[in-house]
Design a protein around this motif. Structure first.
Motif, PDB file in Angstrom:
ATOM      1  N   ALA A   1      35.619  35.249  46.466  1.00  0.00           N
ATOM      2  CA  ALA A   1      36.727  34.956  45.546  1.00  0.00           C
ATOM      3  C   ALA A   1      36.567  35.736  44.243  1.00  0.00           C
ATOM      4  N   ALA A   2      35.348  35.706  43.675  1.00  0.00           N
ATOM      5  CA  ALA A   2      35.096  36.415  42.422  1.00  0.00           C
ATOM      6  C   ALA A   2      35.256  37.924  42.620  1.00  0.00           C
ATOM      7  N   ASN A   3      34.744  38.420  43.731  1.00  0.00           N
ATOM      8  CA  ASN A   3      34.811  39.851  44.026  1.00  0.00           C
ATOM      9  C   ASN A   3      36.257  40.314  44.207  1.00  0.00           C
ATOM     10  N   LEU A   4      37.055  39.461  44.873  1.00  0.00           N
ATOM     11  CA  LEU A   4      38.468  39.784  45.107  1.00  0.00           C
ATOM     12  C   LEU A   4      39.227  39.888  43.780  1.00  0.00           C
ATOM     13  N   ILE A   5      38.973  38.952  42.871  1.00  0.00           N
ATOM     14  CA  ILE A   5      39.630  38.988  41.549  1.00  0.00           C
ATOM     15  C   ILE A   5      39.186  40.242  40.776  1.00  0.00           C
ATOM     16  N   LYS A   6      37.882  40.526  40.795  1.00  0.00           N
ATOM     17  CA  LYS A   6      37.361  41.700  40.077  1.00  0.00           C
ATOM     18  C   LYS A   6      38.012  42.986  40.587  1.00  0.00           C
ATOM     19  N   LYS A   7      38.065  43.125  41.910  1.00  0.00           N
ATOM     20  CA  LYS A   7      38.611  44.359  42.510  1.00  0.00           C
ATOM     21  C   LYS A   7      40.126  44.473  42.293  1.00  0.00           C
ATOM     22  N   THR A   8      40.837  43.342  42.497  1.00  0.00           N
ATOM     23  CA  THR A   8      42.299  43.354  42.373  1.00  0.00           C
ATOM     24  C   THR A   8      42.739  43.728  40.965  1.00  0.00           C
ATOM     25  N   PHE A   9      41.992  43.245  39.959  1.00  0.00           N
ATOM     26  CA  PHE A   9      42.432  43.459  38.577  1.00  0.00           C
ATOM     27  C   PHE A   9      41.511  44.414  37.800  1.00  0.00           C
TER      28      PHE A   9
ATOM     29  N   GLY B   1      39.410  29.342  37.761  1.00  0.00           N
ATOM     30  CA  GLY B   1      38.527  29.531  36.606  1.00  0.00           C
ATOM     31  C   GLY B   1      38.589  30.944  36.039  1.00  0.00           C
ATOM     32  N   LEU B   2      38.537  31.947  36.924  1.00  0.00           N
ATOM     33  CA  LEU B   2      38.567  33.345  36.444  1.00  0.00           C
ATOM     34  C   LEU B   2      39.944  33.711  35.897  1.00  0.00           C
ATOM     35  N   ASN B   3      40.977  33.111  36.451  1.00  0.00           N
ATOM     36  CA  ASN B   3      42.336  33.316  35.917  1.00  0.00           C
ATOM     37  C   ASN B   3      42.397  32.898  34.445  1.00  0.00           C
ATOM     38  N   LYS B   4      41.728  31.771  34.133  1.00  0.00           N
ATOM     39  CA  LYS B   4      41.707  31.272  32.747  1.00  0.00           C
ATOM     40  C   LYS B   4      40.736  32.094  31.886  1.00  0.00           C
TER      41      LYS B   4
ATOM     42  N   LEU C   1      48.033  34.381  35.821  1.00  0.00           N
ATOM     43  CA  LEU C   1      48.654  34.303  37.153  1.00  0.00           C
ATOM     44  C   LEU C   1      49.208  32.906  37.371  1.00  0.00           C
ATOM     45  N   SER C   2      50.369  32.828  38.007  1.00  0.00           N
ATOM     46  CA  SER C   2      50.928  31.512  38.350  1.00  0.00           C
ATOM     47  C   SER C   2      50.135  30.956  39.535  1.00  0.00           C
ATOM     48  N   ASN C   3      50.280  29.635  39.776  1.00  0.00           N
ATOM     49  CA  ASN C   3      49.617  29.024  40.938  1.00  0.00           C
ATOM     50  C   ASN C   3      50.065  29.688  42.231  1.00  0.00           C
ATOM     51  N   GLN C   4      51.332  30.077  42.260  1.00  0.00           N
ATOM     52  CA  GLN C   4      51.872  30.743  43.452  1.00  0.00           C
ATOM     53  C   GLN C   4      51.160  32.073  43.712  1.00  0.00           C
ATOM     54  N   GLN C   5      50.915  32.815  42.653  1.00  0.00           N
ATOM     55  CA  GLN C   5      50.187  34.087  42.789  1.00  0.00           C
ATOM     56  C   GLN C   5      48.737  33.844  43.208  1.00  0.00           C
ATOM     57  N   LEU C   6      48.141  32.788  42.637  1.00  0.00           N
ATOM     58  CA  LEU C   6      46.764  32.446  43.005  1.00  0.00           C
ATOM     59  C   LEU C   6      46.682  32.038  44.484  1.00  0.00           C
ATOM     60  N   GLU C   7      47.695  31.303  44.946  1.00  0.00           N
ATOM     61  CA  GLU C   7      47.731  30.888  46.360  1.00  0.00           C
ATOM     62  C   GLU C   7      47.778  32.108  47.274  1.00  0.00           C
ATOM     63  N   LYS C   8      48.550  33.094  46.895  1.00  0.00           N
ATOM     64  CA  LYS C   8      48.680  34.323  47.685  1.00  0.00           C
ATOM     65  C   LYS C   8      47.330  35.032  47.804  1.00  0.00           C
ATOM     66  N   ILE C   9      46.621  35.091  46.674  1.00  0.00           N
ATOM     67  CA  ILE C   9      45.282  35.705  46.678  1.00  0.00           C
ATOM     68  C   ILE C   9      44.333  34.845  47.512  1.00  0.00           C
TER      69      ILE C   9
END
Length: 293
Positions: free
Chosen positions: A72-80, A113-116, A122-130
């Protein structure tokens, strides 16, 4: 350094039906999921280096790239394109490999947590997609509550859940069940008894816990129970001790019972605890991941 702590809640299934299988191997399901107030604490600390490190109070989970939290952390780091690191500490209370979405819930907490922490907005909908890229249960774990889940578990329709006064006794025997293996044993064409989800949703709407408890059904239960008769034993102990109904959650091996009053649930907990140390009395919860404090 910035840090954030989150509650990462478990779920139970009030029903599971398997309707078919997609070509990619995922099963098509229809199930009712409910968040419960049994949670892990996920502490995320920002680091100057570019590393993701995981620590935990549990020695039952991997602390490397095989943990969903790392993914999850790696996906957020790479995506953004984020070049900061994090140290994530998992204080485990949810039993591991229990059919309660503990790992998915932890991953959901890291996304929230990383979104904050990194102000991604990111909206919850965007977080759900990820989250869906990490696993079918992750989108549900972000928001929690009660839903009818369909598709591979990612199509979520919010419904009225259990009321707070229903006591839930949760018991996990000390054994490991592979979700993959359980699903591989299921052929939707051979299922002769299925849950009536429409009726169960109606029971929830009418707060008719007795009817709900008597009619909950999980098509995976028979598969897991054949291999592990202890599941039937736990169900019997619960129903013989005033549970309105008892059922296996997910692909198992956790069993939960619904009780009208806490006293009965606590008495049964004392009986089960002699044999199974991972036994909890909890209530339902409307939230999924929640920032702690």
């Amino acid at each position: 350094m910035n840090s954030i702590t989150l509650k990462s809640r478990a779920k139970i299934n009030l029903s599971i039906d398997v309707l078919g299988k997609r070509q990619d191997g995922y099963h098509l399901v229809e199930m009712i999921m409910q968040t419960i107030d049994l949670y892990d604490l996920i502490e995320i600390n920002e680091k100057d280096n570019d590393q993701i490190t995981i620590k935990s109070t549990s020695d039952e989970i991997p602390l490397d790239c095989n943990n969903l939290v790392y993914k999850a952390a790696n996906l957020i780091k790479k995506t953004f394109n984020i070049n900061k690191g994090v140290e994530i500490h998992i204080k485990k209370n949810i039993p591991v490999a229990a059919g309660m979405a503990g790992g998915s819930s932890n991953a959901a907490a890291v996304l929230v947590g990383l979104n904050k922490l990194w102000n991604l907005n990111l909206s919850n909908q965007q977080l759900e997609k990820i989250g869906l890229k990490l696993g079918a249960d992750v989108p549900f774990c972000i928001n929690g509550g009660a839903v009818l889940a369909s598709g591979i578990g990612e199509e979520l329709t919010p419904i009225k859940g259990l009321t707070k006064d229903v006591c839930i006794l949760v018991c996990k025997p000390d054994l490991f069940v592979s979700t993959k293996e359980v699903y591989e044993c299921i052929d939707s064409k051979d299922i002769d008894k299925r849950p009536n989800n429409k009726f169960l949703i109606e029971c929830l709407k009418n707060e008719d816990t007795r009817q709900l408890a008597e009619n909950m059904f999980n098509v995976l239960e028979g598969v897991t129970m054949d291999k592990h008769p202890v599941i039937q034993q736990i169900k019997d102990i619960m129903t013989n001790n005033r549970a309105l109904g008892a059922m296996m959650s997910g692909s198992g091996p956790t069993v939960f019972g619904l009780y009208e009053n806490r006293e009965d649930a606590v008495k049964c907990k004392a009986i089960l605890e002699k044999q199974f140390k991972q036994t909890f009395v909890v209530a339902c919860e409307e939230k999924g991941v929640e920032v702690n404090g």
